[in-house]
Design a protein around this motif. Sequence first.
Motif, PDB file in Angstrom:
ATOM      1  N   LYS A  82       0.945  -1.128   0.062  1.00 41.78           N
ATOM      2  CA  LYS A  82      -0.055  -0.138   0.008  1.00 41.78           C
ATOM      3  C   LYS A  82       0.661   1.278  -0.052  1.00 41.78           C
ATOM      4  O   LYS A  82       0.612   2.319  -0.601  1.00 41.78           O
ATOM      5  CB  LYS A  82      -0.987   0.005   1.342  1.00 41.78           C
ATOM      6  CG  LYS A  82      -2.002  -1.026   0.924  1.00 41.78           C
ATOM      7  CD  LYS A  82      -2.880  -1.062   2.360  1.00 41.78           C
ATOM      8  CE  LYS A  82      -4.114  -1.857   2.214  1.00 41.78           C
ATOM      9  NZ  LYS A  82      -3.843  -3.425   2.060  1.00 41.78           N
ATOM     10  N   HIS A  83       1.893   1.287   0.814  1.00 36.66           N
ATOM     11  CA  HIS A  83       2.925   2.393   0.871  1.00 36.66           C
ATOM     12  C   HIS A  83       3.413   2.559  -0.406  1.00 36.66           C
ATOM     13  O   HIS A  83       3.584   3.703  -0.968  1.00 36.66           O
ATOM     14  CB  HIS A  83       3.940   2.234   1.962  1.00 36.66           C
ATOM     15  CG  HIS A  83       3.278   2.610   3.323  1.00 36.66           C
ATOM     16  ND1 HIS A  83       2.316   1.660   3.912  1.00 36.66           N
ATOM     17  CD2 HIS A  83       3.347   3.574   4.098  1.00 36.66           C
ATOM     18  CE1 HIS A  83       2.107   2.121   5.076  1.00 36.66           C
ATOM     19  NE2 HIS A  83       2.673   3.275   5.403  1.00 36.66           N
ATOM     20  N   VAL A  84       3.767   1.298  -1.099  1.00 38.62           N
ATOM     21  CA  VAL A  84       4.551   1.555  -2.453  1.00 38.62           C
ATOM     22  C   VAL A  84       3.671   2.153  -3.695  1.00 38.62           C
ATOM     23  O   VAL A  84       3.998   3.146  -4.198  1.00 38.62           O
ATOM     24  CB  VAL A  84       5.092   0.229  -2.643  1.00 38.62           C
ATOM     25  CG1 VAL A  84       5.444   0.030  -4.375  1.00 38.62           C
ATOM     26  CG2 VAL A  84       6.196  -0.377  -1.925  1.00 38.62           C
ATOM     27  N   GLU A  85       2.439   1.788  -3.590  1.00 35.55           N
ATOM     28  CA  GLU A  85       1.406   2.220  -4.436  1.00 35.55           C
ATOM     29  C   GLU A  85       1.228   3.555  -4.341  1.00 35.55           C
ATOM     30  O   GLU A  85       1.095   4.226  -5.269  1.00 35.55           O
ATOM     31  CB  GLU A  85       0.092   1.468  -4.593  1.00 35.55           C
ATOM     32  CG  GLU A  85       0.239   0.063  -5.258  1.00 35.55           C
ATOM     33  CD  GLU A  85       0.852   0.047  -6.563  1.00 35.55           C
ATOM     34  OE1 GLU A  85       0.296   0.750  -7.287  1.00 35.55           O
ATOM     35  OE2 GLU A  85       1.656  -0.759  -6.851  1.00 35.55           O
ATOM     36  N   ARG A  86       1.020   4.038  -2.902  1.00 39.65           N
ATOM     37  CA  ARG A  86       0.819   5.319  -2.749  1.00 39.65           C
ATOM     38  C   ARG A  86       1.806   6.377  -3.219  1.00 39.65           C
ATOM     39  O   ARG A  86       1.839   7.405  -3.804  1.00 39.65           O
ATOM     40  CB  ARG A  86       0.829   5.692  -1.088  1.00 39.65           C
ATOM     41  CG  ARG A  86       0.438   7.212  -0.699  1.00 39.65           C
ATOM     42  CD  ARG A  86      -0.517   7.814  -1.347  1.00 39.65           C
ATOM     43  NE  ARG A  86      -1.961   7.221  -1.135  1.00 39.65           N
ATOM     44  CZ  ARG A  86      -2.528   7.177   0.311  1.00 39.65           C
ATOM     45  NH1 ARG A  86      -2.312   8.252   1.178  1.00 39.65           N
ATOM     46  NH2 ARG A  86      -3.747   6.500   0.232  1.00 39.65           N
ATOM     47  N   MET A  87       3.150   5.962  -3.024  1.00 35.89           N
ATOM     48  CA  MET A  87       4.376   6.719  -3.296  1.00 35.89           C
ATOM     49  C   MET A  87       4.525   6.781  -4.886  1.00 35.89           C
ATOM     50  O   MET A  87       4.572   7.967  -5.555  1.00 35.89           O
ATOM     51  CB  MET A  87       5.493   5.983  -2.807  1.00 35.89           C
ATOM     52  CG  MET A  87       6.986   7.004  -3.408  1.00 35.89           C
ATOM     53  SD  MET A  87       8.376   6.548  -2.471  1.00 35.89           S
ATOM     54  CE  MET A  87       9.114   8.039  -1.903  1.00 35.89           C
TER      55      MET A  87
END
Length: 169
Positions: A31-36
């Motif tokens: 989720k953090h990777v997709e947000r960045m």
Amino acid sequence: MAEIKDPENTIIITLKDGPVVIELLPKVAPKHVERMKALARAGAYDNVAFHRVIEGFMAQTGDVEHANMEKNYNPRRSGTGGSDLPDLPAEFSRLPHSRGSIGAARSSSPNSANSQFFINFSENSFLNGQYTVYGQVISGMEHVDKIARGEPPANPDRMISVKVAADVA
């Protein structure tokens, strides 16, 4: 620059002193990777200030709400905002907060990370298991080391551009 193995999961941040290449960790913190990647692709991180830079600790940036445009930069407000997207749930792992690791900044609530992140200058084991690690600098750490210090810096350095490597011709 480092060899890029997975362009879709690699971020290139252009700083005043040169490029910083970050390998994202989608298996660890999807989720953090997709947000960045979403914010990078939207241009939201371009020209955002490093608003909290502590010698021997870390450089924090990513307040796209308050630090995006020169005219909007307010050192008293910078670091208090996120993006217009919902906050992310914690994705804690056993990965250490080592030199060059990327951590998700958040408030006291573990599930409050949004757009802000930090790059560790050194081993910060006291953060392990409390902040999501979702990337690692694979080249350009010498440029990160030159970011102006301060909380906030008097003359903050900025991310000139932030791109997903797959999108760079």
